[in-house]
Design an enzyme around this catalytic site. Structure first.
Site, PDB file in Angstrom:
ATOM      1  N   CYS A   1     -16.394  14.133 -59.154  1.00 44.83           N
ATOM      2  CA  CYS A   1     -15.866  15.178 -60.033  1.00 44.83           C
ATOM      3  C   CYS A   1     -15.134  14.615 -61.259  1.00 44.83           C
ATOM      4  O   CYS A   1     -15.307  15.111 -62.375  1.00 44.83           O
ATOM      5  CB  CYS A   1     -14.944  16.111 -59.256  1.00 44.83           C
ATOM      6  SG  CYS A   1     -13.928  15.281 -58.034  1.00 44.83           S
TER       7      CYS A   1
ATOM      8  N   HIS B   1      -8.949  19.352 -62.361  1.00 44.10           N
ATOM      9  CA  HIS B   1      -8.610  17.948 -62.609  1.00 44.10           C
ATOM     10  C   HIS B   1      -8.294  17.766 -64.101  1.00 44.10           C
ATOM     11  O   HIS B   1      -8.992  18.326 -64.968  1.00 44.10           O
ATOM     12  CB  HIS B   1      -9.795  17.031 -62.292  1.00 44.10           C
ATOM     13  CG  HIS B   1     -10.084  16.840 -60.838  1.00 44.10           C
ATOM     14  ND1 HIS B   1      -9.338  17.387 -59.827  1.00 44.10           N
ATOM     15  CD2 HIS B   1     -11.053  16.103 -60.238  1.00 44.10           C
ATOM     16  CE1 HIS B   1      -9.843  17.010 -58.659  1.00 44.10           C
ATOM     17  NE2 HIS B   1     -10.886  16.238 -58.877  1.00 44.10           N
TER      18      HIS B   1
HETATM   19  N1  LIG Z   1     -13.997  19.252 -53.768  1.00 44.45           N
HETATM   20  C1  LIG Z   1     -14.457  18.663 -54.870  1.00 44.45           C
HETATM   21  O1  LIG Z   1     -13.895  18.781 -55.965  1.00 44.45           O
HETATM   22  C2  LIG Z   1     -15.683  17.831 -54.795  1.00 44.45           C
HETATM   23  C3  LIG Z   1     -16.228  17.387 -55.979  1.00 44.45           C
HETATM   24  C4  LIG Z   1     -17.370  16.615 -55.931  1.00 44.45           C
HETATM   25  C5  LIG Z   1     -17.911  16.307 -54.715  1.00 44.45           C
HETATM   26  N2  LIG Z   1     -17.364  16.747 -53.560  1.00 44.45           N
HETATM   27  C6  LIG Z   1     -18.010  16.390 -52.300  1.00 44.45           C
HETATM   28  O2  LIG Z   1     -18.578  17.536 -51.682  1.00 44.45           O
HETATM   29  C7  LIG Z   1     -18.512  17.418 -50.267  1.00 44.45           C
HETATM   30  C8  LIG Z   1     -17.811  18.628 -49.662  1.00 44.45           C
HETATM   31  O3  LIG Z   1     -16.538  18.799 -50.243  1.00 44.45           O
HETATM   32  P1  LIG Z   1     -15.655  20.097 -49.968  1.00 44.45           P
HETATM   33  O4  LIG Z   1     -14.522  19.966 -50.894  1.00 44.45           O
HETATM   34  O5  LIG Z   1     -16.479  21.350 -50.001  1.00 44.45           O
HETATM   35  O6  LIG Z   1     -15.162  19.844 -48.444  1.00 44.45           O
HETATM   36  P2  LIG Z   1     -14.722  20.909 -47.334  1.00 44.45           P
HETATM   37  O7  LIG Z   1     -14.095  22.100 -47.934  1.00 44.45           O
HETATM   38  O8  LIG Z   1     -13.941  20.093 -46.359  1.00 44.45           O
HETATM   39  O9  LIG Z   1     -16.110  21.360 -46.650  1.00 44.45           O
HETATM   40  C9  LIG Z   1     -16.922  20.455 -45.942  1.00 44.45           C
HETATM   41  C10 LIG Z   1     -18.218  21.144 -45.580  1.00 44.45           C
HETATM   42  O10 LIG Z   1     -19.100  20.183 -44.979  1.00 44.45           O
HETATM   43  C11 LIG Z   1     -19.587  20.715 -43.745  1.00 44.45           C
HETATM   44  N3  LIG Z   1     -19.889  19.632 -42.818  1.00 44.45           N
HETATM   45  C12 LIG Z   1     -19.087  18.650 -42.364  1.00 44.45           C
HETATM   46  N4  LIG Z   1     -19.765  17.848 -41.514  1.00 44.45           N
HETATM   47  C13 LIG Z   1     -21.030  18.325 -41.439  1.00 44.45           C
HETATM   48  C14 LIG Z   1     -22.197  17.934 -40.745  1.00 44.45           C
HETATM   49  N5  LIG Z   1     -22.214  16.881 -39.946  1.00 44.45           N
HETATM   50  N6  LIG Z   1     -23.325  18.668 -40.900  1.00 44.45           N
HETATM   51  C15 LIG Z   1     -23.332  19.745 -41.712  1.00 44.45           C
HETATM   52  N7  LIG Z   1     -22.249  20.173 -42.409  1.00 44.45           N
HETATM   53  C16 LIG Z   1     -21.113  19.462 -42.272  1.00 44.45           C
HETATM   54  C17 LIG Z   1     -18.437  21.573 -43.261  1.00 44.45           C
HETATM   55  O11 LIG Z   1     -18.893  22.460 -42.272  1.00 44.45           O
HETATM   56  P3  LIG Z   1     -17.916  23.078 -41.139  1.00 44.45           P
HETATM   57  O12 LIG Z   1     -17.191  24.224 -41.784  1.00 44.45           O
HETATM   58  O13 LIG Z   1     -18.878  23.515 -40.095  1.00 44.45           O
HETATM   59  O14 LIG Z   1     -17.014  21.983 -40.710  1.00 44.45           O
HETATM   60  C18 LIG Z   1     -18.062  22.272 -44.560  1.00 44.45           C
HETATM   61  O15 LIG Z   1     -18.979  23.293 -44.858  1.00 44.45           O
HETATM   62  C19 LIG Z   1     -17.837  16.075 -50.013  1.00 44.45           C
HETATM   63  O16 LIG Z   1     -18.850  15.105 -49.857  1.00 44.45           O
HETATM   64  C20 LIG Z   1     -17.074  15.817 -51.267  1.00 44.45           C
HETATM   65  O17 LIG Z   1     -16.845  14.451 -51.483  1.00 44.45           O
HETATM   66  C21 LIG Z   1     -16.254  17.519 -53.574  1.00 44.45           C
END
Ligand SMILES: NC(=O)c1ccc[n+]([C@@H]2O[C@H](COP(=O)([O-])OP(=O)(O)OC[C@H]3O[C@@H](n4cnc5c(N)ncnc54)[C@H](OP(=O)(O)O)[C@@H]3O)[C@@H](O)[C@H]2O)c1
Length: 335
Positions: free
Chosen positions: A129, A241
């Site tokens: 991000c 950010h």
């Molecule tokens: N937040 C940001 O600003 C941002 C920016 C760029 C990239 N990202 C990336 O995007 C990803 C998710 O971020 P987030 O902020 O949305 O995190 P989050 O709110 O913690 O959500 C994580 C998601 O991943 C799912 N998950 C976890 N383990 C899994 C598995 N083994 N199989 C299938 N689904 C699974 C979770 O499902 P459950 O609800 O079932 O646990 C949930 O839907 C990360 O890789 C992060 O680095 C985030």
């Protein structure tokens, strides 16, 4: 043309934003499949006026899927992205699992849209991000005079670490107001009214996040000569950010020249107000917005021909979900 879209990590902050963004941009999905871990199988997530049932992400779920938007973390992406690609889906992954793989393009549509066409593994990576908003702001300046060196300090929101980090920040804020002990589980300490260095160690005294900004910037810009000196910091902001940038190019560039290049640049909303307290792009104003806000473009006081600027964007939107959906639009537009 319509297509079947899977959102993997649909219950997470980014996954929910992806579903919202697909709707907002009227992405021509004939069907949207919501996938997450076994924990949330059977729960519902909103998609427009409807709610879709979440299913466990297993390899078989990708049969018939054309585009799979992944935001489920590194481990799930490592395991499931090749399985989805093997079943014919184009995977667009938000985690860091594939970003630096030479056979996986790393794409920001305003910067290097054509790179996404060559994807031998069937996977396109969505950058970090903080890198996305920086390269959107700097591409017009790189086009102008080839950037040689960037010094970047980030002010990154808790939502960059997912839903649990935002909840923990709010719990800490409440505990502080109520005079209770401050606890932490997801964050490495107290973030409420504090700042944290919040990423795993990389090498040479840098965090993994800082090193991502170095490698990803070079890959997206297609220029290994760009030097990046990063310091990444988590701040007690829920979403949005911010970044302070110092930029030096191969030839002197004035603030006036940079402003002219940034006016109307793709994805950029330029704030040309002269300095005044509070008159600058702010995280609270960028939430739910698509733009990368650039302001405070000024000549450096000590390095002739270098400039400084301030860049703010919604990390869940342009920093993740929107960028991924824009890549999906590029894929859909291929003949
Ligand atoms: N937040 C940001 O600003 C941002 C920016 C760029 C990239 N990202 C990336 O995007 C990803 C998710 O971020 P987030 O902020 O949305 O995190 P989050 O709110 O913690 O959500 C994580 C998601 O991943 C799912 N998950 C976890 N383990 C899994 C598995 N083994 N199989 C299938 N689904 C699974 C979770 O499902 P459950 O609800 O079932 O646990 C949930 O839907 C990360 O890789 C992060 O680095 C985030």
């Amino acid at each position: 043309m319509s297509c079947v879209v899977a959102v993997v990590g649909a219950t997470g902050l980014v996954g929910r934003e992806m579903l919202r963004t697909l709707q907002l941009r009227r992405f021509p999905a004939s069907r949207v499949v919501a996938l997450a871990s076994a924990r949330s199988a059977g729960s519902l997530v909103p998609y427009g006026d409807a709610a879709i049932e979440v299913r466990q992400a297993t390899p078989e779920r990708f049969a018939g899927v054309d585009i799979a938007l992944f935001s489920a973390g590194k481990a799930a992406a490592r395991e499931l992205a090749p399985q989805a690609a093997a079943r014919g889906a184009v995977v667009i992954d938000n985690s860091s699992a594939w970003r630096m793989d030479p056979e996986v393009p790393l794409v920001v549509p305003e910067v290097n849209p054509a790179d996404g066409r060559r994807r031998p593994k069937g996977i396109i990576a969505n950058p970090n991000c903080s890198t996305i908003q920086m390269v959107v702001a700097l591409k017009p300046i790189h086009n102008l005079a080839r950037i040689e060196h960037i010094v970047v300090s980030t002010y990154q929101a808790a939502s960059g670490k997912g839903y649990a980090a935002v909840q923990e920040l709010h719990a800490q804020e409440r505990a502080l107001v109520e005079g209770r002990a401050i606890e932490h589980r997801v964050l490495p300490g107290r973030l409420a009214q504090n700042l944290l260095m919040d990423w795993p160690a990389g090498t040479g005294g840098y965090s993994e996040e800082e090193l991502k900004m170095v490698g990803e910037t070079r890959k997206i810009m297609g220029d290994e000569r760009i030097g990046v000196s990063p310091t990444t910091v988590r701040v007690p902001v829920a979403t949005g950010h911010s970044e302070a940038l110092h930029v030096r190019c191969a030839r002197p560039v004035s603030a006036a020249e940079a402003v002219a290049a940034l006016r109307g640049a793709p994805g950029v909303r330029l704030d040309e107000r002269p300095y005044e307290p509070g008159a600058h792009p702010q995280p609270v104003h960028c939430v739910g917005e698509d733009w990368v806000y650039v302001g405070r473009v000024r000549d450096d006081l000590a390095v002739p021909g270098a400039i400084n600027l301030w860049v703010v964007a919604d990390n869940l939107r342009k920093g993740a979900a929107l960028n991924a959906v824009q890549i999906a639009e590029l894929v859909l537009g291929e003949v």
